[in-house]
Design an enzyme around this catalytic site. Sequence first.
Site, short mmCIF file in Angstrom:
data_model
loop_
_atom_site.label_atom_id
_atom_site.label_comp_id
_atom_site.label_asym_id
_atom_site.label_seq_id
_atom_site.Cartn_x
_atom_site.Cartn_y
_atom_site.Cartn_z
N CYS A 184 0.84 -1.20 0.00
CA CYS A 184 0.00 0.00 0.00
C CYS A 184 0.88 1.26 0.00
O CYS A 184 1.55 1.54 -0.98
CB CYS A 184 -0.98 -0.03 1.17
SG CYS A 184 -2.37 1.11 0.96
N HIS A 195 -3.63 -5.12 0.46
CA HIS A 195 -3.10 -5.59 1.75
C HIS A 195 -3.13 -7.12 1.82
O HIS A 195 -4.16 -7.71 2.13
CB HIS A 195 -3.92 -5.01 2.90
CG HIS A 195 -3.66 -3.56 3.15
ND1 HIS A 195 -2.66 -3.12 4.00
CD2 HIS A 195 -4.23 -2.44 2.65
CE1 HIS A 195 -2.65 -1.79 4.02
NE2 HIS A 195 -3.60 -1.35 3.21
N GLU A 222 -1.80 -8.91 4.07
CA GLU A 222 -1.75 -9.37 5.46
C GLU A 222 -3.13 -9.56 6.08
O GLU A 222 -3.24 -10.19 7.14
CB GLU A 222 -0.92 -8.40 6.31
CG GLU A 222 -1.55 -7.03 6.57
CD GLU A 222 -1.27 -6.00 5.49
OE1 GLU A 222 -1.23 -4.80 5.81
OE2 GLU A 222 -1.09 -6.39 4.31
N GLY A 263 -2.73 -14.55 37.28
CA GLY A 263 -3.53 -15.68 36.85
C GLY A 263 -3.87 -15.62 35.38
O GLY A 263 -4.38 -16.57 34.81
N ASP A 295 -0.39 -14.12 30.37
CA ASP A 295 0.92 -13.48 30.25
C ASP A 295 1.77 -13.70 31.50
O ASP A 295 2.92 -14.13 31.43
CB ASP A 295 0.77 -11.99 29.98
CG ASP A 295 -0.02 -11.69 28.72
OD1 ASP A 295 -0.12 -12.59 27.87
OD2 ASP A 295 -0.55 -10.58 28.60
N SER A 353 1.24 -15.89 33.86
CA SER A 353 1.40 -17.33 34.13
C SER A 353 2.56 -17.91 33.32
O SER A 353 3.40 -18.65 33.85
CB SER A 353 0.10 -18.08 33.81
OG SER A 353 -0.95 -17.66 34.64
#
Length: 518
Positions: free
Chosen positions: A85, A175, A177, A230, A233, A235
């Site tokens: 783009c 695009h 992606e 908890g 991330d 954990s």
Amino acid sequence: MDTSHSDTVLIIDFGSQVTQLIARRVRAMGVYSEIVPFQSALGGINRIKPKAVILSGSPYSTLDNGSPRAPIEVFEAGIPVLGICYGQQVMCVQLGGKVEAGHEREFGRAFLEIKEESALFDGVWEKGSSQQVWMSHGDRVTALPEGFCVIGTSKGAPYAAISDEKRNFYAVQFHPEVVHTPDGEKLLQNFVCKISGIKNNWSMAAYRDQAIAAIREKVGKNRVICGLSGGVDSSVTAVLLHEAIGDQLTCIFVDHGLIRKNEAEEVLKLFRDNYNIELIHVNAADMFINALEGETDPEKKRKTIGRLFIEVFEEETKKIGGAKFLAQGTLYPDVIESVSAIGEAITIKSHHNVGGLPERMNMKLVEPLRELFKDDVRSLGRELGLPEEFIKRHPFPGPGLAIRCPGAVTREKIEILREADAIYLDEIRKAGLYDKIWQAFAILLPVQTVGVMGDGRTYEFVCALRAVTSVDGMTADFYPHDMDFLSRTAARIINEVRGINRVVYDITSKPPGTIEWE
């Protein structure tokens, strides 16, 4: 904490909302990718020495004075380059082509006419075919740089796909992606693996080994403190650290009284029983709820919770003594520099729970997940053997139920909300919907309505239910629960939770709404 990657795709960010999606698509192939803002791209090239470069889209126009450019060294490095783009337009402008404001803008679904065979299309699109792509542009390329040829056109872009096959320069106006370009992932794979010759040998198993070695090198024999919530991330951070340094790690779990039903027990059981991690459980519910009592302003709620969390965490860390490092579950999106056409790039590094703690306590940070996206973290969690119920757990805000209780916070309202939320999630799990939904929760509204139960009149709270589907939380659609599910769930909440006599369902997408209510 740095881990080394030999074959890297460097993505130069010009401010597109979907730049992170490019990086995630590349990583999904088993190839490491890194994003740098255009202002520091030259330093990124020298530091990373990438095997290929991708130029992102942008909200800016190459026709504007001072609009972003790529370092000319990108095109002199002798490595493959793909422009997407705005990235296509930048490539053309910098190499001697021409860009003009388009007479016909293209936004949304479009069709690309394949004019020539190309290494970019190899095995995906044949010459003469018409292919669906996703466009989002006003400007368009109107003259090509020397050495380039047209390989695809669209109704609004005569140079919608171009290439210089000798130099391995490729550029597309669409695009690849986004999921709305059905074959986009295959095109990116052609560029990364075939054209650039990068081996797809980046894996979570390899990352795990590198991260453990890097943690040991950085930490040495020192003690490390990790705040545990908890969530996935923190954990994964805790389990990875424990595998690296064992008993040098102490985790602190602060229960502020605003968490989901039975959450404290589940966290304690997992980490004490399964991993034998030293874990300090601080029940600070009274302190937090007393401080929040009667507060209605959502920003003040967040600030009060953040301030108290730091105070509690700081006090507990002092009791332990001797810790030199503080571990955080910071992810890659938290540290990617934001892009501005004018001025310096700004790096966002603070974490809502422990921001400011390292400086206050003279501790060094260890952030073993800072190179990973959320889906990478879940993959690493599986590699580490974390139970699926923790890996797939829905996101939960740091301030907890306080921001799902609009209006004044009271102990009674938090308890009512906690029970309603537990019933809702229970029904979602029974229906086999939990893994299909990004996030689901109940909200207790600051509104009371008249109802009838038995022969008596009631005047109780309204409970709103929310469920959304999303890939990354940046945008979201409401989940289309069927009426039987909603009827069954509403009946349970009204019958089992004293204090609620009406249930409604939130059908707002993001945008225009946000996922959370406060």
